[in-house]
Design a protein around this motif. Structure first.
Motif, PDB file in Angstrom:
ATOM      1  N   HIS A 122      39.354  33.433  35.491  1.00 41.33           N
ATOM      2  CA  HIS A 122      38.231  34.209  34.941  1.00 41.33           C
ATOM      3  C   HIS A 122      37.311  34.711  36.056  1.00 41.33           C
ATOM      4  CE1 HIS A 122      38.374  32.593  30.534  1.00 41.33           C
ATOM      5  NE2 HIS A 122      39.503  33.117  30.932  1.00 41.33           N
ATOM      6  N   HIS A 123      37.046  33.860  37.024  1.00 38.00           N
ATOM      7  CA  HIS A 123      36.188  34.275  38.148  1.00 38.00           C
ATOM      8  C   HIS A 123      36.864  35.375  38.972  1.00 38.00           C
ATOM      9  CE1 HIS A 123      32.598  31.717  38.160  1.00 38.00           C
ATOM     10  NE2 HIS A 123      33.360  30.812  37.560  1.00 38.00           N
ATOM     11  N   ALA A 124      38.167  35.266  39.196  1.00 39.10           N
ATOM     12  CA  ALA A 124      38.874  36.305  39.949  1.00 39.10           C
ATOM     13  C   ALA A 124      38.828  37.633  39.193  1.00 39.10           C
ATOM     14  CB  ALA A 124      40.321  35.874  40.201  1.00 39.10           C
ATOM     15  N   PHE A 125      39.099  37.584  37.891  1.00 39.72           N
ATOM     16  CA  PHE A 125      39.042  38.817  37.100  1.00 39.72           C
ATOM     17  C   PHE A 125      37.619  39.371  37.040  1.00 39.72           C
ATOM     18  CE2 PHE A 125      43.029  37.188  34.933  1.00 39.72           C
ATOM     19  CZ  PHE A 125      43.854  38.042  35.655  1.00 39.72           C
ATOM     20  N   ASP A 126      36.620  38.482  37.094  1.00 38.52           N
ATOM     21  CA  ASP A 126      35.234  38.949  37.121  1.00 38.52           C
ATOM     22  C   ASP A 126      34.954  39.736  38.396  1.00 38.52           C
ATOM     23  OD1 ASP A 126      32.457  39.045  36.081  1.00 38.52           O
ATOM     24  OD2 ASP A 126      32.041  37.800  37.832  1.00 38.52           O
ATOM     25  N   LEU A 127      35.517  39.310  39.513  1.00 37.90           N
ATOM     26  CA  LEU A 127      35.357  40.076  40.753  1.00 37.90           C
ATOM     27  C   LEU A 127      35.927  41.484  40.586  1.00 37.90           C
ATOM     28  CD1 LEU A 127      36.265  37.503  43.574  1.00 37.90           C
ATOM     29  CD2 LEU A 127      33.998  38.330  42.925  1.00 37.90           C
ATOM     30  N   ALA A 128      37.118  41.577  39.986  1.00 43.99           N
ATOM     31  CA  ALA A 128      37.728  42.898  39.764  1.00 43.99           C
ATOM     32  C   ALA A 128      36.878  43.725  38.806  1.00 43.99           C
ATOM     33  CB  ALA A 128      39.148  42.741  39.231  1.00 43.99           C
ATOM     34  N   ARG A 129      36.402  43.118  37.734  1.00 45.24           N
ATOM     35  CA  ARG A 129      35.558  43.828  36.766  1.00 45.24           C
ATOM     36  C   ARG A 129      34.301  44.360  37.428  1.00 45.24           C
ATOM     37  NH1 ARG A 129      31.006  42.760  33.936  1.00 45.24           N
ATOM     38  NH2 ARG A 129      30.845  40.699  34.868  1.00 45.24           N
ATOM     39  N   ARG A 130      33.678  43.529  38.228  1.00 44.88           N
ATOM     40  CA  ARG A 130      32.450  43.948  38.908  1.00 44.88           C
ATOM     41  C   ARG A 130      32.732  45.084  39.891  1.00 44.88           C
ATOM     42  NH1 ARG A 130      27.945  41.023  38.520  1.00 44.88           N
ATOM     43  NH2 ARG A 130      28.024  39.208  37.181  1.00 44.88           N
ATOM     44  N   TYR A 131      33.824  44.988  40.631  1.00 43.38           N
ATOM     45  CA  TYR A 131      34.168  46.049  41.577  1.00 43.38           C
ATOM     46  C   TYR A 131      34.405  47.366  40.830  1.00 43.38           C
ATOM     47  CZ  TYR A 131      36.739  48.920  44.848  1.00 43.38           C
ATOM     48  OH  TYR A 131      37.164  49.970  45.627  1.00 43.38           O
ATOM     49  N   LEU A 132      35.209  47.315  39.790  1.00 39.97           N
ATOM     50  CA  LEU A 132      35.554  48.533  39.044  1.00 39.97           C
ATOM     51  C   LEU A 132      34.360  49.127  38.300  1.00 39.97           C
ATOM     52  CD1 LEU A 132      39.022  47.378  37.711  1.00 39.97           C
ATOM     53  CD2 LEU A 132      38.581  49.089  39.502  1.00 39.97           C
TER      54      LEU A 132
END
Length: 127
Positions: free
Chosen positions: A91-101
């Motif tokens: 979830h934290h890794a996907f949150d990084l991607a979500r925040r970047y995008l």
């Protein structure tokens, strides 16, 4: 991108559960796959500490982008289950991607100190 022998040097110097290794994994995946964004994770899911003394729940996730690499240190508790740790880390890794995008900052105000410490450390790691 790091060469294979440099990757082993990172493992020997910092251990597999470390910010420099998470950074190298994300950057290596991005370069090897030729993609715009790559995520990585490393951590201790238990049942006990790793060989370097990292506690269960010590995790690092990273995102490598054209603008650079960001590592998020995580301390997810000392008594969680392995499944829960894996899920939370993802979830934290996907949150990084979500925040970047989404163009959002990678960190929130309450996390700022931990990120300054990790990112200062990463700046001191030789390439």
């Amino acid at each position: 991108m790091l060469k294979w022998n440099q990757k082993q040097e990172l493992l020997d110097q910092y251990g597999a559960v470390s910010a420099p290794v998470a950074q190298a994994m994300a950057e290596g995946a991005r370069a090897a796959l030729g993609c715009d964004i790559a995520l990585s994770s490393t951590g201790v899911a238990g049942p006990g500490k790793d060989d370097w003394g990292n506690e269960v729940g010590t995790m690092f996730v990273a995102i490598a982008t054209p603008e650079g690499t960001h590592v998020r240190p995580l301390h997810l508790g000392t008594r969680p289950t392995r499944t829960r740790l894996r899920t939370q880390t993802a979830h934290h890794a996907f949150d990084l991607a979500r925040r970047y995008l989404s163009g959002l900052p990678y960190i929130m105000k309450d996390q700022a100190h931990a990120y300054r410490v990790v990112n200062k450390f990463l700046e001191e790691v030789p390439e």
